[in-house]
Motif scaffolding. Structure first.
Motif, PDB file in Angstrom:
ATOM      1  N   CYS A   1       0.808  -1.230   0.000  1.00 28.20           N
ATOM      2  CA  CYS A   1       0.000   0.000   0.000  1.00 28.20           C
ATOM      3  C   CYS A   1       0.834   1.270   0.000  1.00 28.20           C
ATOM      4  O   CYS A   1       0.337   2.332  -0.389  1.00 28.20           O
ATOM      5  N   ILE A   2       2.091   1.208   0.432  1.00 28.50           N
ATOM      6  CA  ILE A   2       2.871   2.447   0.567  1.00 28.50           C
ATOM      7  C   ILE A   2       3.182   3.008  -0.829  1.00 28.50           C
ATOM      8  O   ILE A   2       3.961   2.441  -1.594  1.00 28.50           O
ATOM      9  N   ALA A   3       2.559   4.153  -1.135  1.00 26.73           N
ATOM     10  CA  ALA A   3       2.667   4.727  -2.481  1.00 26.73           C
ATOM     11  C   ALA A   3       3.672   5.854  -2.549  1.00 26.73           C
ATOM     12  O   ALA A   3       4.281   6.084  -3.594  1.00 26.73           O
ATOM     13  N   VAL A   4       3.805   6.600  -1.473  1.00 27.91           N
ATOM     14  CA  VAL A   4       4.725   7.743  -1.475  1.00 27.91           C
ATOM     15  C   VAL A   4       5.081   8.098  -0.035  1.00 27.91           C
ATOM     16  O   VAL A   4       4.236   8.054   0.856  1.00 27.91           O
ATOM     17  N   TRP A   5       6.352   8.411   0.148  1.00 26.27           N
ATOM     18  CA  TRP A   5       6.808   8.979   1.410  1.00 26.27           C
ATOM     19  C   TRP A   5       6.828  10.497   1.228  1.00 26.27           C
ATOM     20  O   TRP A   5       7.170  10.989   0.146  1.00 26.27           O
ATOM     21  N   CYS A   6       6.533  11.213   2.300  1.00 23.34           N
ATOM     22  CA  CYS A   6       6.440  12.660   2.184  1.00 23.34           C
ATOM     23  C   CYS A   6       7.053  13.307   3.425  1.00 23.34           C
ATOM     24  O   CYS A   6       6.700  12.946   4.551  1.00 23.34           O
ATOM     25  N   GLY A   7       7.959  14.264   3.204  1.00 18.43           N
ATOM     26  CA  GLY A   7       8.772  14.827   4.285  1.00 18.43           C
ATOM     27  C   GLY A   7       7.998  15.443   5.431  1.00 18.43           C
ATOM     28  O   GLY A   7       8.391  15.317   6.594  1.00 18.43           O
ATOM     29  N   ASN A   8       6.913  16.108   5.132  1.00 17.27           N
ATOM     30  CA  ASN A   8       6.170  16.790   6.206  1.00 17.27           C
ATOM     31  C   ASN A   8       4.864  17.341   5.657  1.00 17.27           C
ATOM     32  O   ASN A   8       4.621  17.328   4.458  1.00 17.27           O
ATOM     33  N   ASN A   9       4.071  17.932   6.547  1.00 15.35           N
ATOM     34  CA  ASN A   9       2.848  18.633   6.153  1.00 15.35           C
ATOM     35  C   ASN A   9       3.052  20.142   6.214  1.00 15.35           C
ATOM     36  O   ASN A   9       3.246  20.701   7.305  1.00 15.35           O
ATOM     37  N   GLU A  10       3.051  20.774   5.065  1.00 14.54           N
ATOM     38  CA  GLU A  10       2.930  22.230   4.911  1.00 14.54           C
ATOM     39  C   GLU A  10       4.073  23.071   5.463  1.00 14.54           C
ATOM     40  O   GLU A  10       3.915  24.292   5.575  1.00 14.54           O
ATOM     41  N   ASN A  11       5.214  22.475   5.834  1.00 13.39           N
ATOM     42  CA  ASN A  11       6.253  23.323   6.425  1.00 13.39           C
ATOM     43  C   ASN A  11       6.824  24.310   5.417  1.00 13.39           C
ATOM     44  O   ASN A  11       6.974  25.498   5.715  1.00 13.39           O
ATOM     45  N   GLN A  12       7.145  23.845   4.204  1.00 15.77           N
ATOM     46  CA  GLN A  12       7.670  24.760   3.198  1.00 15.77           C
ATOM     47  C   GLN A  12       6.595  25.754   2.771  1.00 15.77           C
ATOM     48  O   GLN A  12       6.871  26.943   2.604  1.00 15.77           O
ATOM     49  N   ALA A  13       5.381  25.284   2.597  1.00 15.91           N
ATOM     50  CA  ALA A  13       4.304  26.170   2.119  1.00 15.91           C
ATOM     51  C   ALA A  13       4.002  27.251   3.144  1.00 15.91           C
ATOM     52  O   ALA A  13       3.828  28.423   2.792  1.00 15.91           O
ATOM     53  N   MET A  14       3.945  26.884   4.411  1.00 18.11           N
ATOM     54  CA  MET A  14       3.639  27.897   5.431  1.00 18.11           C
ATOM     55  C   MET A  14       4.770  28.903   5.548  1.00 18.11           C
ATOM     56  O   MET A  14       4.535  30.097   5.734  1.00 18.11           O
ATOM     57  N   HIS A  15       5.979  28.419   5.430  1.00 15.13           N
ATOM     58  CA  HIS A  15       7.122  29.323   5.509  1.00 15.13           C
ATOM     59  C   HIS A  15       7.097  30.306   4.344  1.00 15.13           C
ATOM     60  O   HIS A  15       7.253  31.525   4.519  1.00 15.13           O
ATOM     61  N   ASP A  16       6.876  29.784   3.161  1.00 18.73           N
ATOM     62  CA  ASP A  16       6.807  30.622   1.974  1.00 18.73           C
ATOM     63  C   ASP A  16       5.683  31.644   2.128  1.00 18.73           C
ATOM     64  O   ASP A  16       5.843  32.832   1.847  1.00 18.73           O
ATOM     65  N   PHE A  17       4.569  31.158   2.606  1.00 18.89           N
ATOM     66  CA  PHE A  17       3.400  32.012   2.744  1.00 18.89           C
ATOM     67  C   PHE A  17       3.645  33.109   3.773  1.00 18.89           C
ATOM     68  O   PHE A  17       3.379  34.293   3.532  1.00 18.89           O
ATOM     69  N   ASN A  18       4.206  32.725   4.913  1.00 23.74           N
ATOM     70  CA  ASN A  18       4.484  33.728   5.957  1.00 23.74           C
ATOM     71  C   ASN A  18       5.454  34.771   5.459  1.00 23.74           C
ATOM     72  O   ASN A  18       5.285  35.969   5.695  1.00 23.74           O
ATOM     73  N   ASN A  19       6.481  34.303   4.774  1.00 23.78           N
ATOM     74  CA  ASN A  19       7.497  35.255   4.317  1.00 23.78           C
ATOM     75  C   ASN A  19       6.951  36.221   3.287  1.00 23.78           C
ATOM     76  O   ASN A  19       7.235  37.406   3.328  1.00 23.78           O
ATOM     77  N   ARG A  20       6.163  35.683   2.366  1.00 27.47           N
ATOM     78  CA  ARG A  20       5.744  36.552   1.267  1.00 27.47           C
ATOM     79  C   ARG A  20       4.498  37.359   1.610  1.00 27.47           C
ATOM     80  O   ARG A  20       4.370  38.500   1.204  1.00 27.47           O
TER      81      ARG A  20
END
Ligand code: BMA
Length: 835
Positions: free
Chosen positions: A430-449
């Protein structure tokens, strides 16, 4: 092997346990606890704590986190240790800052809830006992005192308060926008004593390297336990097909980690539930020294390949695909995001897991995303997904925060965690994809911009280096993503990778053809679910709308005096801003005046909104290849984005989603000029053809016109097959298949608040018992009926369909099943017309 499952626990002032002899289980006032288990629930069972989920009790449980908790148990060893024997005390999980005492002396520490810990106790265990095992759990706030937390400036949230990002502990436990602030403590996974005199197989992996109808190439990896360095060991490998027939064997020398490639003729491939079967092979490995068998291990495995196609999309310049390809077939991922099934993470049992996972497969889903703010789920979860045909998108447990990179102890702790979890889970089909985290890069980008905060993102060390390095070594055949969402010029870009669409609900700006930035718009028009139509994402890994749970669920958990709209007790169950739901409901149902209205209005809005979003995303096949709803389940009885509430009761949305996720979808697309198109979306692996019958039906009965259109649609494709006009508040566009090749669908030409429904109309109902545990309801409609639903005080009843509309003249049969029997008197039937 000896399980240690009966424990006692007791709370002390910080630092007081040792002084009172807690390390030897001394003194009185201890209460019973099970392992795996939970401190809050043990206190509830002992009458020392009001259940934190009941009434307004959540805050009354806040003292628990600040105590020093001791758990203790006694055991005897059945036989004396032999010369070559290793006696190991194994904890599958301790939550979280633990010091372990055996017969009064410290034998080890633990500080990561996501790791197992094993201690060699051969030496300290002199004599048969009884021995005393005791664990001191230090309060997280005490452990963290004085530690600096990397937080995002201009973004003060629970991270700042809890310092959760400094702890390898379930992040949602400190409160989330759907979860209570109840950080757990205790022995949350099994504990046992293992005795061994010989080397062991520590881990088995099975990976499909390639697969065609003729032949598959698979790689078996055997890792030996601590005494694995012994020379001259050999392993026999046997692979049996689902019928128990041997299809491949090998014999090899083993030391450390050893891989062997096998060829499997005419493999029976593992598919998701919607696309095929789930044949599970049995992999058996026997470790031997000469003719002496030292250890044996087996695992059920599936043969399948999975990759993500990220090539440029030739039809949408500047954009790339993000499509899972299973066994060479591109698929549209249909599913949900999973959160822990209880705040008390140690207590979710097999019945609950089985119920939730089988219902997901039954809802035409093929993927579950395990969200990074919860926990790595137990083996059982992944076994069930293997069996039911659900792919798992597995986040690593980091969510919505910066994580420290400059503390080598923390980094090493994460490394151990990642290695252990990858080793444990990689074997699953069943394991289809490993994923580093939830929203850390997106939130950082969003906060910064957006917020203009120039702080650095901390945590990339894990997502960009440490995790991919471990995966390259331990699981090179499974795809990896550094985060969700990620891909394109900004993390939440619609041009590549996955997207979290929080324009609908949170009002986070979305600008078509650019990326998600601009001004927040939290007005009803700004968050309206019709804005899903502006989303050109390649794959939507989060989108959702909140709804209240069933009235019966609220009654089970809330104080009677709080069962009204606007009560403090209700507000405490809405962890996001309560007004947001009003903005969603306003244009659809109008605002509720009673709690009953609130339940119905919010459930209708959620169901209609998710239907609208799914239909839009699926019509974009193959440019969009995934729709994962936020969120599937709840960790407590609350108002949230879930499709199924904490008690297991399905909201209207689960049924709407089940229909919208059916492999073949017929859906109406409203056009800007006021006309409509009918689209057929084909998610099967074969081309389909058939006929669609379209009516412009009058709500009171009869139709203005009827049309039949033929369609032919290739696999994994969506096409318009009809275009026409329709308007008026007393009409509805309907489509059905004469051969039931797709689920009937409809487009309401006005919001339910102004739709000219025949007031007071109800379905005629005939009821038959078709089994001791099953009733059948045969319903028929004289006029158009909206939101026809069956309800019960029993949360365990399951309805074959629910919360559907019926056109005038339509009949429908619904089965209701419940273990231990269902009585007629337990079920009511109602609909929107008769509200
Ligand atoms: C996303 C999720 C969760 C959250 C949800 C609703 O951010 O990843 O963190 O609960 O949206 O706000």
């Amino acid at each position: 092997m000896q399980e240690l499952d009966r424990w006692r626990l007791k709370g002390f002032d910080i630092g007081a346990g040792l002084a009172q002899g807690a390390e030897r289980g001394g003194g009185d006032g201890w209460i019973d606890a099970d392992a795996p288990g939970d401190t809050y629930l043990a206190l509830v069972a002992a009458g020392r704590l009001a259940h934190p989920f009941k009434a307004r009790n959540e805050t009354a449980a806040a003292w628990v986190r600040d105590r020093e908790w001791w758990w203790t148990t006694n055991f005897e060893t059945s036989a004396a240790k032999t010369v070559n024997e290793r006696i190991t005390l194994v904890f599958d999980g301790l939550d979280t800052f633990a010091t372990i005492y055996l017969d009064g002396a410290v034998i080890g520490h633990a500080d990561n809830m996501f790791r197992s810990y094993a201690f060699d106790i051969g030496e300290p265990l002199a004599g048969a006992g009884p021995h005393t095992l005791a664990i001191r759990f230090d309060p997280p706030a005490e452990v963290m005192a004085g530690r600096e937390t990397p937080v995002w400036p201009a973004f003060v949230d629970r991270v700042t308060v809890s310092r959760r990002n400094l702890m390898r502990k379930a992040q949602f436990g400190w409160g989330w926008d759907w979860g209570p602030d109840l950080p757990t403590v205790g022995v949350w996974k099994p504990v046992r004593i293992e005795r061994r005199t010989t080397p062991t197989i520590a881990n088995l992996n099975f990976a499909t390297l390639s697969a065609s109808p003729d032949q598959a190439s698979v790689r078996v990896t055997i890792e030996l336990g601590d005494a694995g360095a012994r020379l001259g060991l050999r392993a026999d490998i046997v692979l049996m097909d689902p019928d128990g027939v041997q299809v491949a064997t090998a014999e090899t020398a083993v030391a450390g980690a050893t891989s062997v490639d096998l060829r499997v003729p005419a493999p029976r491939l593992w598919w998701t539930a919607d696309l095929g079967g789930q044949p599970l092979y049995t992999l058996q490995v026997r470790l031997r020294d000469g003719e002496t068998v030292l250890d044996e291990r087996s695992h059920r495995v599936g043969i399948r390949t999975i990759v993500i196609d990220t090539r440029p999309d030739p039809d949408e310049p500047g954009a790339d695909f993000f499509t899972f390809v299973l066994n060479g077939a591109p698929i549209f991922a249909k599913g949900v995001c999973w959160v822990p099934a209880s705040s008390f993470v140690g207590v979710t049992d097999e019945v609950q897991y089985r119920d939730l996972i089988t219902r997901a497969a039954g809802a035409n889903m093929n993927m579950i995303r395990i969200w990074g703010g919860g926990v790595y789920e137990p083996d059982l979860f992944y076994d069930l997904c293997d069996q039911e045909g659900l792919l798992v998108w597995q986040d690593f447990m980091f969510a919505c925060a910066n994580y420290p990179e400059d503390d080598p102890v923390f980094v090493e702790n994460v490394r151990q965690e990642v290695e252990e979890q990858v080793r444990r889970l990689r074997v699953h089909a069943c394991i289809a994809v490993w994923c580093g985290n939830n929203e850390n890069q997106a939130m950082h980008d969003f906060n910064n911009r957006v917020a203009g905060a120039g702080a650095a993102l901390q945590g990339l060390l894990y997502y960009d280096r440490l995790i991919p390095e471990i995966l390259a070594d331990l699981d090179p055949t499974t795809p990896y993503r550094t985060s969700s969402p990620i891909g394109g010029p900004v993390p939440n870009s619609m041009r590549a990778g996955d997207v979290h669409n929080w324009t609908v609900w949170h009002g986070i700006p979305l600008i078509p053809d650019q990326d998600m930035l601009g001004d927040f718009d939290r007005s009803p028009a700004g968050v309206a679910y019709t804005r899903y139509a502006e989303d050109n994402a390649r794959f939507v890994s989060e989108f959702g709308i909140q709804a209240a749970p069933a009235m019966q669920t609220l009654r089970r958990w809330m104080a009677a005096e709080d069962l009204e709209l606007g009560s403090q007790g209700l507000l405490e169950r809405v962890k996001d801003v309560a007004d947001k739901l009003s903005a969603m409901m306003l244009p659809v149902t109008g605002l509720p005046r009673t709690l009953d209205d609130y339940v119905d209005f919010s459930q209708w809005t959620q169901a209609e909104g998710l239907k609208f979003g799914i239909e839009h995303y699926r019509r974009r096949t193959p440019h969009c290849s995934g729709a994962l709803i936020w969120q599937y389940n709840d960790c407590w009885p609350c108002v949230s984005w879930s499709l199924i509430d904490y008690d297991g009761v399905a909201k209207a949305s689960l049924h709407a989603v089940t229909r919208a996720f059916a492999p073949v979808l017929a859906s109406f697309k409203p056009l800007e000029d006021g006309e409509f198109e009918l689209w057929i979306t084909n998610d099967t692996r074969e081309a389909i053809s058939g006929q669609a019958l379209i009516d412009l039906a009058r709500l009171a009965g009869g139709a203005d016109w009827s049309e039949a259109v033929d369609y032919q649609v290739a696999a994994h494709t969506s096409v318009p097959v009809w275009r026409g006009k329709a308007h008026a508040v007393d009409r509805v566009l309907t489509v059905r298949s004469p051969t039931e090749a797709f689920v009937a669908n409809r487009y309401l030409l006005a919001p339910i608040s102004t739709l000219a429904l025949t007031p007071g109309a109800r379905p005629a109902v005939k009821i038959r018992r078709i089994g001791s545990d099953v009733l059948q309801f045969d319903l028929s409609a004289d006029a158009y009926l909206a939101f026809v639903h069956l309800a019960s005080d029993r949360p365990d009843l399951r309805f074959s369909d629910n919360y559907f509309d019926m056109a005038a003249g339509e009949t429908k049969s619904i089965t209701v099943s419940g273990i231990g029997g269902v009585e007629l008197s337990e079920i009511t039937v109602s609909c929107w017309n008769a509200r």
